[in-house]
Scaffold this motif. Structure first.
Motif, PDB file in Angstrom:
ATOM      1  N   ASN A   1     -21.127 -28.533   4.734  1.00 35.20           N
ATOM      2  CA  ASN A   1     -21.380 -27.531   4.076  1.00 35.20           C
ATOM      3  C   ASN A   1     -22.538 -26.535   4.074  1.00 35.20           C
ATOM      4  OD1 ASN A   1     -18.379 -27.483   2.427  1.00 35.20           O
ATOM      5  ND2 ASN A   1     -19.157 -28.052   0.560  1.00 35.20           N
TER       6      ASN A   1
ATOM      7  N   SER B   1     -19.705 -24.812   8.194  1.00 30.42           N
ATOM      8  CA  SER B   1     -18.747 -23.587   8.131  1.00 30.42           C
ATOM      9  C   SER B   1     -19.127 -22.243   8.672  1.00 30.42           C
ATOM     10  CB  SER B   1     -19.312 -23.581   6.097  1.00 30.42           C
ATOM     11  OG  SER B   1     -20.373 -23.377   6.296  1.00 30.42           O
ATOM     12  N   GLY B   2     -17.461 -21.579   8.253  1.00 29.10           N
ATOM     13  CA  GLY B   2     -17.626 -20.225   9.049  1.00 29.10           C
ATOM     14  C   GLY B   2     -17.726 -20.215  10.511  1.00 29.10           C
TER      15      GLY B   2
ATOM     16  N   LYS C   1     -15.712 -21.041  13.907  1.00 25.30           N
ATOM     17  CA  LYS C   1     -14.595 -20.916  14.937  1.00 25.30           C
ATOM     18  C   LYS C   1     -13.391 -21.709  15.017  1.00 25.30           C
ATOM     19  CE  LYS C   1     -13.183 -16.123  16.640  1.00 25.30           C
ATOM     20  NZ  LYS C   1     -13.283 -15.678  15.188  1.00 25.30           N
TER      21      LYS C   1
ATOM     22  N   ASN D   1     -10.677 -20.825   9.892  1.00 30.60           N
ATOM     23  CA  ASN D   1     -12.357 -20.930  10.196  1.00 30.60           C
ATOM     24  C   ASN D   1     -12.111 -21.964   8.301  1.00 30.60           C
ATOM     25  OD1 ASN D   1     -12.353 -19.663  12.382  1.00 30.60           O
ATOM     26  ND2 ASN D   1     -12.497 -17.369  11.847  1.00 30.60           N
TER      27      ASN D   1
ATOM     28  N   ASP E   1     -14.589 -22.290   5.456  1.00 31.54           N
ATOM     29  CA  ASP E   1     -16.190 -22.314   4.801  1.00 31.54           C
ATOM     30  C   ASP E   1     -16.403 -23.090   3.619  1.00 31.54           C
ATOM     31  OD1 ASP E   1     -13.710 -21.796   2.831  1.00 31.54           O
ATOM     32  OD2 ASP E   1     -14.764 -20.016   1.742  1.00 31.54           O
ATOM     33  N   MET E   2     -15.485 -23.770   3.492  1.00 30.21           N
ATOM     34  CA  MET E   2     -16.110 -25.282   2.636  1.00 30.21           C
ATOM     35  C   MET E   2     -15.187 -26.155   3.070  1.00 30.21           C
ATOM     36  SD  MET E   2     -15.879 -24.225  -1.590  1.00 30.21           S
ATOM     37  CE  MET E   2     -14.579 -23.109  -1.558  1.00 30.21           C
TER      38      MET E   2
ATOM     39  N   HIS F   1     -11.073 -25.122   3.544  1.00 28.74           N
ATOM     40  CA  HIS F   1     -10.463 -24.585   3.637  1.00 28.74           C
ATOM     41  C   HIS F   1     -10.819 -23.297   3.892  1.00 28.74           C
ATOM     42  CE1 HIS F   1     -11.021 -21.266   0.740  1.00 28.74           C
ATOM     43  NE2 HIS F   1     -10.229 -21.504  -0.846  1.00 28.74           N
ATOM     44  N   ARG F   2      -9.518 -22.947   4.662  1.00 36.11           N
ATOM     45  CA  ARG F   2      -9.726 -21.230   5.163  1.00 36.11           C
ATOM     46  C   ARG F   2     -10.282 -20.120   4.289  1.00 36.11           C
ATOM     47  NH1 ARG F   2      -4.309 -20.628   6.305  1.00 36.11           N
ATOM     48  NH2 ARG F   2      -4.647 -19.839   8.561  1.00 36.11           N
ATOM     49  N   LYS F   3     -11.149 -19.619   4.448  1.00 38.59           N
ATOM     50  CA  LYS F   3     -11.184 -18.399   3.259  1.00 38.59           C
ATOM     51  C   LYS F   3     -10.139 -17.307   3.318  1.00 38.59           C
ATOM     52  CE  LYS F   3     -15.432 -16.009   2.398  1.00 38.59           C
ATOM     53  NZ  LYS F   3     -16.353 -15.430   2.871  1.00 38.59           N
ATOM     54  N   LYS F   4     -10.029 -17.342   4.520  1.00 35.99           N
ATOM     55  CA  LYS F   4      -8.724 -15.742   4.292  1.00 35.99           C
ATOM     56  C   LYS F   4      -7.274 -15.619   4.243  1.00 35.99           C
ATOM     57  CE  LYS F   4     -10.307 -13.113   8.091  1.00 35.99           C
ATOM     58  NZ  LYS F   4     -10.600 -12.323   9.611  1.00 35.99           N
TER      59      LYS F   4
ATOM     60  N   ASP G   1      -7.249 -19.135   1.343  1.00 42.56           N
ATOM     61  CA  ASP G   1      -7.257 -19.210   0.199  1.00 42.56           C
ATOM     62  C   ASP G   1      -6.132 -20.559   0.105  1.00 42.56           C
ATOM     63  OD1 ASP G   1      -8.629 -20.014  -2.086  1.00 42.56           O
ATOM     64  OD2 ASP G   1      -7.338 -18.844  -3.485  1.00 42.56           O
TER      65      ASP G   1
END
Ligand SMILES: [Zn+2]
Length: 243
Positions: free
Chosen positions: A181, A185-186, A188, A215, A217-218, A229-232, A234
């Protein structure tokens, strides 16, 4: 990412081994180290095991660890230890807990150190927090080490409450999540094959084709799997299938 990992001290039963209480530091640190390496590799990272198992003295153990660590230019350098000094062999119902050392607050490893404390605290351990130490060899042996190193004191070997709560795999998972984390994270990443997507409970919600943007984020362990976790979108995917 390139990562050094080592378990502290010589093995148990040898000279310069770790603390011995209700559990043995050297043995448990090696167990945790093994899982940490396994999970970090699964997430696609290059990991170097810098553990010393054949030291002839305490200073020889440290020198050998330092020499192995210095062979690689890494993003983070993780030292795994267990604490002692709680003197609570019968258990008072309250564990003494976890702490992580870094060289100073400007260390690149500081954020990961904070994360690791938080993740281990989620297992029920008291969070003793991130502490700075400039007198520990593994943290100050070189200028890069000062920036990159952190030392985890997972929990106390001489506290029954700590020993009862402790599980090597869970401890390793907390350390790995703390690291990923902070550092992974973040960035590509893409799916390396057709893979399933999951909700936070680990239930399948769909699938994505090879080459889909992932990508993360977590990171989190869900049902024993290291998930990103894929942020976009979710949703969650197995970290071993994204690079
Ligand atoms: Zn130690």
């Amino acid at each position: 990412m390139k990562i050094n990992v080592h378990a502290g001290h010589n093995p148990d039963e040898k000279i310069a081994c770790g603390a011995v209480g209700l559990i043995k530091e050297s043995t448990q640190a090696r167990k945790v180290k093994g899982y940490v390496i396994k999970y970090l590799k699964a997430a696609g990272h290059t990991v170097y095991d810098c553990t010393c198992n054949n030291g002839t003295s305490q200073s020889d153990v440290l020198n050998k660890i330092g020499r192995k660590c210095n062979e690689h230019i890494v993003d983070i350098d993780i030292s795994i230890h267990f604490n002692s000094g709680a003197n609570d062999r019968n258990g008072n119902g309250k564990n003494t807990g976890t702490e992580v050392y870094v060289y100073d607050k400007s260390s690149d490893s500081y954020k990961a150190a904070e994360n690791i404390c938080k993740e281990i605290a989620k297992l029920g351990f008291t969070n003793r927090g991130v502490k700075t130490r400039n007198d520990l060899y593994v943290l100050n042996r070189t200028a890069p080490a000062r920036k990159k190193a952190l030392l985890v004191e997972c929990c106390f070997v001489d506290d029954k409450d700590d020993a009862n709560l402790y599980n090597a795999k869970k401890m390793a998972q907390a350390i790995v999540i703390g690291i990923l984390n902070a550092f992974d994270s973040g960035i590509k990443k893409y799916s390396t094959r057709k893979i399933n997507t999951f909700n936070v409970k680990g239930e399948k919600v769909g699938s994505i084709t090879k080459g889909t943007t992932c990508n993360a984020d977590m990171y989190r362990f869900i049902n024993g799997y290291l998930m990103a976790h894929r942020k976009k979108n979710d949703n969650w995917v197995k970290a071993k299938y994204i690079r």
